[in-house]
Design an enzyme around this catalytic site. Structure first.
Site: not given
Ligand code: TYM
Length: 354
Positions: A115, A217, A220
């Site tokens: 990032k 991957k 977004k």
């Molecule tokens: P974020 O907002 O980027 O994504 C949300 C969830 O979607 C999953 N994800 C995917 N799974 C499979 N294939 C993909 N291409 C894909 N893209 C995204 C992510 O793994 C996530 O589960 N850091 C986290 C948010 C967060 C969080 C937490 C999660 C903050 N605090 C505590 C669990 C526990 C994030 O940026 O997810």
């Protein structure tokens, strides 16, 4: 010997469009887990300002994620749905975890490197410390299980390291305060305040890949909208994107082994499996030997059948902002009460006067 009360926690950032990767890697699992577990699902708005500080429509983005949770089937009465900033205890525990975690641990985080890109000096301090806040999100409820996609695995390992270091460094204080729990970490019996977080990453689509490139991957931030199916896409758009998805010229194999070295085929079969609650083996026993000209239309039908009702409900909910805001406010109150219970004990363990 007692153990930690099972509790599921996860979060999704209110940044950009939700896509099929978010749905299959995370939200669909949230829905399944709520049947037999106590669950807390969070719109992590504090995380959303780490990479980009100013957002045009933060309230709308927050509501969209909450709407996606509810439209997908999460019950906000039985479980908790809220936005992170409504519970200041997350940020308070994150600060403490900033003092537990080591700079060397953070330096190893691959997502920060991705990032921040080449201009690391110009990345926000928040982006660097992000995994500390993520650990706090989970541990402020002493949650035990965290459903996420594969890309969050390293962050969850760090959350385990932070919990373990806190438990070790404060072990005497934890005993004295009487807030610890006897539990097992691997083979070892320990007295701990924070549980060892279990990531729930399994399933046929832990990492949904781009429709344009099976080695990247689904994300977004991909410049090409054709690379992902968005949760708000209509049936025609979904159909176009899947029909245009990159594939190879061969027919589908009959065995999962035959997907090796065929990332695009593997990805589409994984998506089909996850959307139909089947294994890849089961999908291939149905479609093995078939061409993509047969498989893709079936995948379009399945995707539209699963996503269209969710999209419709999301749109309806997003038009009713007072309803969504009420759900978030109520969830925030319940989350705050739970988080404050943990923080009172944390402050006592550390020795802060309160
Ligand atoms: P974020 O907002 O980027 O994504 C949300 C969830 O979607 C999953 N994800 C995917 N799974 C499979 N294939 C993909 N291409 C894909 N893209 C995204 C992510 O793994 C996530 O589960 N850091 C986290 C948010 C967060 C969080 C937490 C999660 C903050 N605090 C505590 C669990 C526990 C994030 O940026 O997810």
């Amino acid at each position: 010997m007692s153990d930690f009360q099972p509790l599921v926690f996860s979060g999704v950032q209110p940044t950009g469009n939700l896509h099929l990767g978010n749905y299959l890697g995370a939200i669909r699992k949230f829905v399944a887990l709520q049947e037999n577990n106590d669950c807390i699902y969070c719109v992590v708005d504090l995380h959303a300002i780490t990479a980009q500080l100013v957002h045009d429509d933060m309230p709308g983005q927050i509501r969209a994620i909450a709407a996606a949770f509810i439209a997908s089937g999460i019950d906000p009465k039985k479980h908790i749905v809220f936005n992170q900033s409504a519970v200041p205890q997350h940020a308070e525990l994150a600060w403490i975890f900033n003092c537990v975690a080591r700079i060397g641990w953070m330096n190893r985080m691959t997502q920060f490197k991705d990032k921040a890109g080449k201009d690391r000096e110009n990345a926000s301090l928040g982006l660097f410390a992000y995994p500390s806040l993520m650990a706090a999100d989970i541990l402020v409820y002493r949650a035990t299980h965290v459903p996420v996609g594969d890309d969050q695995k390293q962050h969850l390992e760090l959350a385990r390291d932070i919990a373990q270091k806190f438990n070790n460094d404060f072990s005497e204080h934890i005993r004295r305060a009487g807030h610890g729990i006897d539990t097992m970490v691997g083979e070892e019996a320990v007295h701990a305040f924070f549980p060892t977080v279990e990531p729930l990453i399994d399933g046929p689509a832990p990492r949904v890949m781009s429709l344009r490139d099976g080695t990247k991957k689904m994300s977004k931030s991909d410049a090409s909208d054709l690379s992902r199916v968005n949760l708000m896409d209509d049936a025609e758009t979904i159909s176009k994107k899947i029909r245009k998805a990159k594939t190879d010229p061969d027919a589908l194999p009959s065995e999962v082994d035959g997907l090796k070295g065929r990332p695009e085929a593997d990805n589409l079969v994984g998506i089909y499996a996850a959307l139909s609650d089947k294994t890849k083996e089961q999908v291939l026993s149905e479609f093995g030997g078939q061409q993509f000209s047969v498989f893709k239309p079936a995948l379009v039908d399945l995707s539209v059948a699963v996503l269209a009702p969710i999209t419709g409900e999301m749109r309806r909910l997003m038009d009713d902002t007072s309803h969504i805001d009420g759900i978030l406010r109520n969830g925030g109150e319940r989350a705050r009460a739970r988080a404050e219970k943990t923080m009172k004990q944390v402050r006592e363990i550390i020795g802060f006067l309160q």
